[in-house]
Design a protein around this motif. Structure first.
Motif, mmCIF file in Angstrom:
data_model
loop_
_atom_site.group_PDB
_atom_site.id
_atom_site.type_symbol
_atom_site.label_atom_id
_atom_site.label_comp_id
_atom_site.label_asym_id
_atom_site.label_seq_id
_atom_site.Cartn_x
_atom_site.Cartn_y
_atom_site.Cartn_z
ATOM 1 N N ASP A 110 0.854 -1.194 0.000
ATOM 2 C CA ASP A 110 0.000 0.000 0.000
ATOM 3 C C ASP A 110 0.888 1.243 0.000
ATOM 4 N N PHE A 111 1.556 1.479 -1.113
ATOM 5 C CA PHE A 111 2.454 2.629 -1.212
ATOM 6 C C PHE A 111 1.668 3.923 -1.104
ATOM 7 N N GLY A 112 2.250 4.868 -0.403
ATOM 8 C CA GLY A 112 1.641 6.182 -0.270
ATOM 9 C C GLY A 112 2.673 7.278 -0.428
ATOM 10 N N PRO A 113 2.255 8.530 -0.436
ATOM 11 C CA PRO A 113 3.182 9.652 -0.598
ATOM 12 C C PRO A 113 4.318 9.593 0.417
ATOM 13 N N GLY A 114 5.527 9.747 -0.087
ATOM 14 C CA GLY A 114 6.690 9.751 0.785
ATOM 15 C C GLY A 114 7.315 8.389 1.023
ATOM 16 N N ASP A 115 6.625 7.304 0.667
ATOM 17 C CA ASP A 115 7.238 5.977 0.797
ATOM 18 C C ASP A 115 8.439 5.886 -0.146
ATOM 19 N N VAL A 116 9.441 5.142 0.300
ATOM 20 C CA VAL A 116 10.697 5.035 -0.449
ATOM 21 C C VAL A 116 10.874 3.616 -0.983
ATOM 22 N N GLY A 139 3.027 9.132 -5.375
ATOM 23 C CA GLY A 139 3.930 10.003 -4.639
ATOM 24 C C GLY A 139 5.089 9.289 -3.995
ATOM 25 N N VAL A 140 5.437 8.111 -4.528
ATOM 26 C CA VAL A 140 6.553 7.337 -3.990
ATOM 27 C C VAL A 140 7.871 7.993 -4.390
ATOM 28 N N GLU A 141 8.890 7.821 -3.562
ATOM 29 C CA GLU A 141 10.228 8.316 -3.857
ATOM 30 C C GLU A 141 11.139 7.134 -4.184
ATOM 31 N N VAL A 142 11.841 7.220 -5.297
ATOM 32 C CA VAL A 142 12.780 6.169 -5.694
ATOM 33 C C VAL A 142 14.200 6.637 -5.403
ATOM 34 N N GLN A 143 14.935 5.819 -4.671
ATOM 35 C CA GLN A 143 16.338 6.100 -4.378
ATOM 36 C C GLN A 143 17.182 4.979 -4.974
ATOM 37 N N ARG A 144 18.158 5.341 -5.791
ATOM 38 C CA ARG A 144 19.020 4.351 -6.429
ATOM 39 C C ARG A 144 20.380 4.337 -5.734
ATOM 40 N N ALA A 145 20.746 3.175 -5.237
ATOM 41 C CA ALA A 145 22.030 3.036 -4.572
ATOM 42 C C ALA A 145 23.168 3.250 -5.573
ATOM 43 N N LEU A 162 19.361 2.525 3.839
ATOM 44 C CA LEU A 162 18.478 1.878 4.808
ATOM 45 C C LEU A 162 18.537 2.578 6.154
ATOM 46 N N ARG A 163 19.706 3.038 6.539
ATOM 47 C CA ARG A 163 19.857 3.714 7.830
ATOM 48 C C ARG A 163 19.263 5.127 7.804
ATOM 49 N N ARG A 164 19.379 5.747 6.645
ATOM 50 C CA ARG A 164 18.935 7.145 6.542
ATOM 51 C C ARG A 164 17.422 7.259 6.693
ATOM 52 N N ARG A 165 16.710 6.329 6.064
ATOM 53 C CA ARG A 165 15.256 6.414 6.069
ATOM 54 C C ARG A 165 14.702 5.055 5.660
ATOM 55 N N ARG A 166 13.988 4.409 6.556
ATOM 56 C CA ARG A 166 13.545 3.041 6.300
ATOM 57 C C ARG A 166 12.639 2.997 5.077
ATOM 58 N N PRO A 167 13.040 2.268 4.045
ATOM 59 C CA PRO A 167 12.211 2.199 2.839
ATOM 60 C C PRO A 167 11.058 1.217 3.000
ATOM 61 N N ALA A 168 10.086 1.354 2.140
ATOM 62 C CA ALA A 168 8.991 0.387 2.104
ATOM 63 C C ALA A 168 9.402 -0.894 1.399
ATOM 64 N N LEU A 169 10.434 -0.794 0.538
ATOM 65 C CA LEU A 169 10.849 -1.943 -0.263
ATOM 66 C C LEU A 169 12.249 -1.699 -0.805
ATOM 67 N N VAL A 170 13.016 -2.793 -0.904
ATOM 68 C CA VAL A 170 14.275 -2.791 -1.650
ATOM 69 C C VAL A 170 14.092 -3.735 -2.832
#
Length: 413
Positions: A110-116, A139-145, A162-170
């Motif tokens: 259930d992704f929502g705004p601000g989920d990573v 409104g999901v945010e994608v972060q690429r390692a 992962l330490r900076r901000r707990r993502p909803a999924l990797v």
């Protein structure tokens, strides 16, 4: 070359195996050289026979009746998948393709705004498009390692995210489509397990090419297709779902009557196992072909075939790298059976068509198919060569020879 390709040399155990695999591959008899196994590997004869046999049964009996007659074997295919990737049968769902299974997995959150979503710079294009769609619609945010300097995702970069901000999924593609890179999937899985973050693995190019163990990867979802290095039919694949994901109540956004029971006018109950991610309609001939392909791969010995395919790819990488007008694009500490090269001054598709006219089958990758990977390497397109265990060193020689001839006609060597 193997013994059977040299002039009168002795034939060793591996040569006999290769000769048997080639006899089982109808395409070989045509004289074509198939180096597009990362696209679709030719089915061995036992797989073709099983698919055709069931199609004939459907024609003679009717679709429902043929499925009923083969119900036990059809049900056993989940067990074959489980044996292949190291899970229990209850953790296996049959799907139409890697992308279909991947979409089912993403739909369970259930992704929502601000989920990573944390991913890599080498994830498959369809996956990247799904992420971007979630950005646009949810409104999901994608972060690429970041990648390591030598190529491949840097586990320390994943740890930092992962330490900076707990993502909803990797999410990680174990073997990207556009190069020989094999990602450190187990190291990323260990980080996800430590931080309690769900982990989704695209194993489309890995299953059949490598020994893949979902338990070792510690992934919650793993998706793959039959048609690539597994040498199964097109139009069928599978996914695995961990006990943790099942126990946490993850269910696809649009369940099917096969995966859930309508219990009251306002409620439903998902089935307790991974079949909740399946649909009722199956191409049963292809499902049976998937089972036959797994049996063939296991009988061939995936450890053995992995090593052989990697050796052939390494030879192709070396020989192609010696040609003027060719730049090898593969990077990473561990390389598999996909070789990506840039044809300097030429579009890869032109090279593909020229080789196809000469009886050699490869594939071409345009920028939109691997935008980040190609941009990082400063390439506009790539010719992809993907040998498998039934190929030979002589076929690699033929590829290099014919490509060199074509390049000469283009004034590039």
């Amino acid at each position: 070359m193997t013994g059977s390709e040299t002039s009168g040399g002795p034939v060793g155990d591996e040569d006999r195996l290769v000769e048997g695999w080639r006899r089982d591959t109808p395409l070989v008899a045509t004289g074509r050289v198939h180096l597009n196994n990362a696209g679709a590997s030719p089915m061995p004869r036992p797989v073709v026979d099983r698919v055709v046999e069931h199609l004939r049964l459907e024609a003679e009996m009717g679709g429902y009746e043929a499925a009923a007659a083969c119900a036990e074997e059809i049900a056993s295919v989940r067990g074959e998948v489980a044996r292949l990737v190291g899970v229990r049968e209850r953790n296996v769902a049959l799907v139409e393709s890697t992308t279909a299974g991947y979409a089912q997995a993403l739909s369970a959150f259930d992704f929502g705004p601000g989920d990573v979503i944390v991913t890599t710079r080498n994830d498959y294009v369809s996956n990247q498009l799904m992420f971007l769609s979630l950005v646009r619609r949810r409104g999901v945010e994608v972060q690429r390692a970041d990648d390591l300097p030598g190529g491949g995702v840097d586990p320390e970069s994943v740890r930092s995210l992962l330490r900076r901000r707990r993502p909803a999924l990797v999410a990680l593609t174990l073997v990207p489509t556009g190069s020989g890179l094999v990602q450190p999937g187990a190291a990323v899985g260990e980080l996800c397990a430590t931080h309690g973050v769900p982990y989704l693995v695209d194993a489309c190019q890995a299953v059949g090419q490598l020994v893949v163990d979902a338990g070792e990867l510690r992934c919650d979802f793993l998706c793959a297709s039959a048609r690539k290095f597994l040498r199964g039919p097109r139009g069928v694949g599978f996914m695995t779902v961990s006990d943790s994901a099942l126990g946490s109540g993850l269910v696809p956004l649009f369940p099917d009557l096969h995966g859930a029971t309508w219990t009251t006018p306002e409620s439903f109950e998902p089935v307790p196992d991974a079949r909740r991610f399946e649909n009722w309609e199956f191409p049963y001939a292809l499902v049976l072909g998937l089972g036959a392909a797994i049996r063939y791969a296991l009988a061939a010995g995936i450890g053995c075939t992995t090593a052989r395919a990697a050796r052939l790819a390494a030879l192709a990488r070396l020989r192609l790298g010696e040609l003027d007008g060719v730049r090898v694009l593969d990077r990473g500490d561990r390389l598999g059976a996909i070789v990506a090269v840039e044809l300097l001054g030429a579009d890869a598709r032109s090279g593909l068509l020229a080789l196809r006219e000469r009886g050699i089958q490869t594939s071409a990758l345009e920028r939109s198919g691997a935008l980040l990977e190609l941009d990082d390497r400063g390439a506009r397109s790539a010719l992809r060569i993907s040998p498998h265990y039934f190929n030979t060193e002589g076929e690699i020689d033929r590829l290099v020879r014919e490509l060199a001839k074509w390049l000469a006609t283009q004034g590039r060597v």
